[in-house]
Write a protein that holds these residues in place. Structure first.
Motif, short mmCIF file in Angstrom:
data_model
loop_
_atom_site.label_atom_id
_atom_site.label_comp_id
_atom_site.label_asym_id
_atom_site.label_seq_id
_atom_site.Cartn_x
_atom_site.Cartn_y
_atom_site.Cartn_z
N GLU A 235 0.81 -1.22 0.00
CA GLU A 235 0.00 0.00 0.00
C GLU A 235 0.85 1.27 0.00
OE1 GLU A 235 -2.07 -0.48 3.65
OE2 GLU A 235 -3.34 -2.11 2.96
N GLN A 236 2.17 1.12 0.13
CA GLN A 236 3.01 2.30 0.36
C GLN A 236 3.53 2.99 -0.90
OE1 GLN A 236 2.95 3.67 3.41
NE2 GLN A 236 1.50 1.96 3.49
N GLN A 237 3.27 2.42 -2.07
CA GLN A 237 3.58 3.09 -3.34
C GLN A 237 5.01 3.64 -3.40
OE1 GLN A 237 0.52 5.87 -4.43
NE2 GLN A 237 -1.14 4.47 -3.94
N ASN A 238 5.98 2.75 -3.15
CA ASN A 238 7.41 3.09 -3.28
C ASN A 238 7.89 4.18 -2.33
OD1 ASN A 238 7.84 1.20 -5.40
ND2 ASN A 238 6.85 2.63 -6.81
N GLN A 239 7.29 4.26 -1.15
CA GLN A 239 7.75 5.23 -0.15
C GLN A 239 8.97 4.68 0.59
OE1 GLN A 239 6.45 8.13 0.02
NE2 GLN A 239 4.25 8.08 -0.40
N SER A 240 9.77 5.58 1.17
CA SER A 240 10.93 5.18 1.96
C SER A 240 10.49 4.77 3.36
CB SER A 240 11.93 6.34 2.08
OG SER A 240 12.54 6.57 0.84
N GLY A 241 11.10 3.68 3.88
CA GLY A 241 10.74 3.24 5.22
C GLY A 241 11.82 2.41 5.87
N ILE A 242 11.69 2.25 7.20
CA ILE A 242 12.62 1.46 8.01
C ILE A 242 11.81 0.39 8.74
CG2 ILE A 242 14.36 1.49 9.84
CD1 ILE A 242 14.67 4.51 9.34
N ILE A 243 12.33 -0.83 8.77
CA ILE A 243 11.71 -1.93 9.51
C ILE A 243 12.70 -2.39 10.57
CG2 ILE A 243 10.74 -4.26 9.37
CD1 ILE A 243 10.18 -3.57 6.35
N TYR A 244 12.33 -2.29 11.84
CA TYR A 244 13.21 -2.68 12.93
C TYR A 244 12.90 -4.08 13.43
CZ TYR A 244 15.06 2.05 13.36
OH TYR A 244 15.69 3.24 13.12
N CYS A 245 13.94 -4.90 13.59
CA CYS A 245 13.82 -6.25 14.14
C CYS A 245 14.80 -6.37 15.31
CB CYS A 245 14.15 -7.31 13.10
SG CYS A 245 13.13 -7.24 11.61
N THR A 246 14.55 -7.33 16.20
CA THR A 246 15.38 -7.43 17.41
C THR A 246 16.67 -8.20 17.21
OG1 THR A 246 14.02 -9.31 18.08
CG2 THR A 246 13.51 -7.18 19.08
N SER A 247 16.76 -9.03 16.17
CA SER A 247 17.97 -9.84 15.99
C SER A 247 18.51 -9.74 14.57
CB SER A 247 17.66 -11.31 16.31
OG SER A 247 16.83 -11.88 15.32
N ARG A 248 19.80 -10.00 14.44
CA ARG A 248 20.43 -9.97 13.12
C ARG A 248 19.83 -11.04 12.22
NH1 ARG A 248 26.79 -9.77 15.05
NH2 ARG A 248 26.60 -7.99 16.46
N LYS A 249 19.57 -12.22 12.79
CA LYS A 249 19.01 -13.32 12.01
C LYS A 249 17.66 -12.94 11.41
CE LYS A 249 17.92 -18.27 12.39
NZ LYS A 249 16.58 -18.18 11.82
N ARG A 250 16.83 -12.29 12.24
CA ARG A 250 15.52 -11.89 11.75
C ARG A 250 15.64 -10.78 10.69
NH1 ARG A 250 10.67 -11.61 15.88
NH2 ARG A 250 10.91 -13.84 15.52
N VAL A 251 16.58 -9.88 10.89
CA VAL A 251 16.82 -8.82 9.89
C VAL A 251 17.13 -9.45 8.54
CG1 VAL A 251 18.49 -7.08 9.16
CG2 VAL A 251 17.52 -6.97 11.46
N ASP A 252 18.07 -10.38 8.52
CA ASP A 252 18.45 -11.03 7.26
C ASP A 252 17.28 -11.78 6.64
OD1 ASP A 252 21.08 -10.13 7.37
OD2 ASP A 252 21.78 -11.88 8.49
N ASP A 253 16.51 -12.46 7.47
CA ASP A 253 15.38 -13.24 6.98
C ASP A 253 14.31 -12.34 6.36
OD1 ASP A 253 13.77 -15.69 6.74
OD2 ASP A 253 12.53 -14.81 8.32
N VAL A 254 13.95 -11.27 7.08
CA VAL A 254 12.91 -10.36 6.58
C VAL A 254 13.37 -9.65 5.31
CG1 VAL A 254 11.60 -8.24 7.11
CG2 VAL A 254 11.83 -10.03 8.85
N ALA A 255 14.62 -9.17 5.30
CA ALA A 255 15.15 -8.47 4.12
C ALA A 255 15.15 -9.39 2.90
CB ALA A 255 16.56 -7.95 4.40
N GLU A 256 15.54 -10.66 3.10
CA GLU A 256 15.57 -11.61 1.99
C GLU A 256 14.16 -11.86 1.43
OE1 GLU A 256 16.90 -16.26 1.11
OE2 GLU A 256 17.55 -15.25 2.96
N LYS A 257 13.19 -12.01 2.33
CA LYS A 257 11.81 -12.26 1.90
C LYS A 257 11.22 -11.05 1.16
CE LYS A 257 10.73 -15.87 5.23
NZ LYS A 257 10.08 -16.20 6.53
N LEU A 258 11.57 -9.85 1.62
CA LEU A 258 11.09 -8.64 0.95
C LEU A 258 11.70 -8.54 -0.46
CD1 LEU A 258 11.03 -5.88 3.72
CD2 LEU A 258 9.17 -7.31 2.91
N ALA A 259 12.99 -8.83 -0.54
CA ALA A 259 13.65 -8.78 -1.85
C ALA A 259 13.02 -9.82 -2.80
CB ALA A 259 15.15 -9.03 -1.70
N ASP A 260 12.73 -11.01 -2.27
CA ASP A 260 12.10 -12.06 -3.08
C ASP A 260 10.71 -11.63 -3.55
OD1 ASP A 260 14.31 -13.66 -2.80
OD2 ASP A 260 13.45 -14.91 -1.20
#
Length: 607
Positions: A235-260
């Motif tokens: 719904e964000q139509q290419n807006q800039s944003g930050i997603i905060y996660c508590t662990s490095r593992k979760r950061v990598d996992d979420v970033a990979e899924k978003l890229a996919d």
């Protein structure tokens, strides 16, 4: 590293003139004039303003009026580089010096300082306290010390840094140089501690409003967070944003899924190399990366004004951290959103982290801060009221711009569903966790249920008409209301409490909150207030990016979105009209006026 020398060595004596001629703004924000006046009078000060509230101008304006150099102590290299780039684009003689700078460039900065060619010098606390550096300062004419992120000085602050505690050495050595401490996040205990630790002398204290009315606060119950996140981002139509996660593992996992999923997203955490982190931070600042998924290590050094949303994938450890991180959205004053996904079970998990803190007093402080954060997440009243009250800014009126105000929670007679859930826990012998109980209620055909012969229970499938998310919400509410407890020593198995007996016997009607199974997000045009021409705005945005890349700076250093939207609204066609646009000063007019005016003229001619 040559500083920009477009600023005349003759100081402009009027703060109002500096504001307009250098920074391109007509009026000061609330409190700024009084803070600047205190600095010009040589008075120490403590400045509390929200992120995006204009803290930097409070020391930058007097720096351009006072004789000598203003030394800004800043904790992050990226923030120094960013602010110096912005100041140079305005024609201000600014520089930074830190250990990332090659020896030759450091020497060039020292030489410029010696000849009075620098008005603002940014430096890290570790550097400014070195004996050699202090000696160099003693031979300069010093106008002001500005201590940014001053909450780092306090043991009570949420981001304590030991080197900040030694900054009172500056006060002892340069007692006649005024000191300005600035922060966006400090409760009463932290404020008093900042004054004491820095040894501020009868400081002028300005506590601005902590309210960020342009930010919409929303807390969603966490069911399937990745599904929820993807639905929101679409719904964000290419807006800039930050997603905060508590662990490095979760950061990598979420970033990979978003890229996919096709999003322009990148990860950022302390486990990455400096080069990787710098690449991501620079790409985000330059609008080459749309979304950054990060641990809390990211963002403190981001001066990017057009972050339109901040998502907390997990609950933060304090309201101060939550406020500071959400405050990275909407620094330009335009509409922004703060979303948090909340699972009440996370509260127990986070609390266990505090057991490792050896200092008992520090542990109690951290626990108290987290308890306030947990209460905020669980509350059913206006989010903004709770935030402001926490910072001692009491507000009676609800805000009208949070999930509670926009979509007030509704209650229903939950006696029947509570009885079904409690009976299911009891029939399963109080040996299983939430997920298993939900499967039983919905009649799931799993091998585990069959192996336990639980498909033969009378409660098996009695709630199959409701979704997984519905039953998760109901069970969480029963825990919250004290009818169920979770035994963490037995895999968080659910147990009935004594209070459950009265509900099972229908001795009273139990009111529960109607589960919110899908958040209502209404997309807003964040620039709608300007009634601007969107096609022209797109052309100006493309031109800005082209000029920024040519100058090797982030686009907002040229102009921010707010300024572009005002151009697309007012459509100036000459220098005089261009100067009336907020954010356009004489330096920006001279540097960028011609290409922007030509683009506007061409657009008007074609339409």
């Amino acid at each position: 590293m040559n500083t920009n020398t477009a600023m005349s060595n003759t100081p402009v004596r009027s703060p109002q003139a500096v504001l307009k001629q250098v920074f391109g703004y007509k009026d000061f924000r609330d409190g700024q004039e009084a803070i600047i006046a205190a600095a010009l009078d040589g008075q120490d000060s403590l400045v509390l303003l929200p992120t995006g509230g204009g803290k930097s101008l409070c020391y930058q304006v007097p720096a351009l009026i006072l004789d000598g150099v203003t030394v800004v102590i800043s904790p992050l290299i990226s923030l120094m580089q960013d602010q110096v780039a912005q100041l140079r684009a305005l024609g201000v003689q600014a520089a930074y010096i830190n250990n990332s700078l090659p020896f030759e460039e450091q020497q060039a900065v020292y030489q410029q300082l010696h000849y009075g060619q620098i008005k603002l010098l940014y430096v890290a606390p570790e550097k400014v306290l070195q004996h050699e550096f202090l000696e160099r300062l003693s031979h300069l004419k010093l106008a002001l010390f500005a201590i940014d992120e001053a909450h780092c000085v306090s043991h009570w602050g949420h981001d304590f840094r030991p080197h900040y505690c030694r900054l009172n050495e500056l006060k002892q050595r340069f007692m006649h140089v005024p000191m300005m401490a600035l922060t966006a996040t400090a409760d009463k205990a932290t404020r008093y501690d900042i004054i004491e630790q820095l040894q501020l002398n009868h400081p002028y204290v300005h506590t601005g409003s902590f309210d960020r009315p342009n930010i919409r606060y929303t807390i969603e119950e966490k069911f399937k967070p990745m599904v929820q996140l993807l639905r929101y981002l679409k719904e964000q139509q290419n807006q800039s944003g930050i997603i905060y996660c508590t662990s490095r593992k979760r950061v990598d996992d979420v970033a990979e899924k978003l890229a996919d999923a096709g999003f322009n997203a990148a990860a950022y955490h302390a486990g990455m190399s400096n080069e990787q982190r710098q690449f991501v931070q620079s790409g985000f600042a330059r609008d080459d990366i749309q979304i950054v998924v990060a641990t809390v290590a990211f963002g403190m050094g981001i001066n990017k004004p057009n972050v339109r949303f901040v998502v907390h994938y997990d609950i933060p450890k304090s309201i101060e951290a939550y406020y500071q991180e959400t405050g990275r959205a909407g620094r330009d004053g335009l509409a922004a959103e703060a979303i948090m996904y909340f699972d009440p079970a996370d509260i127990g998990r986070v609390r266990r982290f505090f057991e490792d803190i050896e200092d008992e007093q520090r542990r109690r402080v951290e626990e108290q801060r987290f308890n306030a954060m947990a209460s905020f997440a669980e509350a059913q009243t206006c989010r903004r009221q709770i935030l402001l009250n926490y910072f001692s800014e009491y507000k009676r009126e609800t805000c009208g711009n949070c999930d509670i105000c926009l979509n007030p929670p509704t209650s229903f007679d939950g006696t029947l569903v509570a009885q079904q859930a409690l009976s299911c826990v009891y029939r399963a012998e109080q040996r299983f966790g939430i997920g298993y109980i939900v499967e039983l209620l919905r009649g799931a055909n799993t091998s585990r249920i069959r192996d336990n012969n639980h498909h033969q229970l009378s409660t098996y499938g009695i709630g199959k008409e409701h979704s997984v998310e519905f039953w998760l919400s109901i069970l969480r509410q029963l825990i919250h209301q004290g009818l169920l407890s979770q035994d963490i020593t037995q895999g968080s198995s659910l147990r009935l409490t004594e209070a459950a007996r009265a509900v099972l016997k229908s001795e009273y009607a139990l009111q529960l909150a109607e589960p919110r199974l899908q958040a209502k997000h209404v997309y807003q045009d964040k620039l709608a207030q300007f009634n601007y021409d969107k096609k022209l705005f797109a052309k100006l945005r493309a031109l800005r990016k082209e000029l920024a890349d040519a100058d090797d700076v982030p686009p907002y250093v040229v102009f921010n979105d707010k300024t572009l939207a005002e151009m697309a609204q007012l459509m100036p066609t000459n220098d005089s009209e261009f100067l009336k646009v907020s954010g356009v000063g004489f330096t920006k007019l001279n540097k960028y006026g011609e290409p922007f005016l030509n683009t506007i003229r061409d657009y008007l001619a074609a339409n």
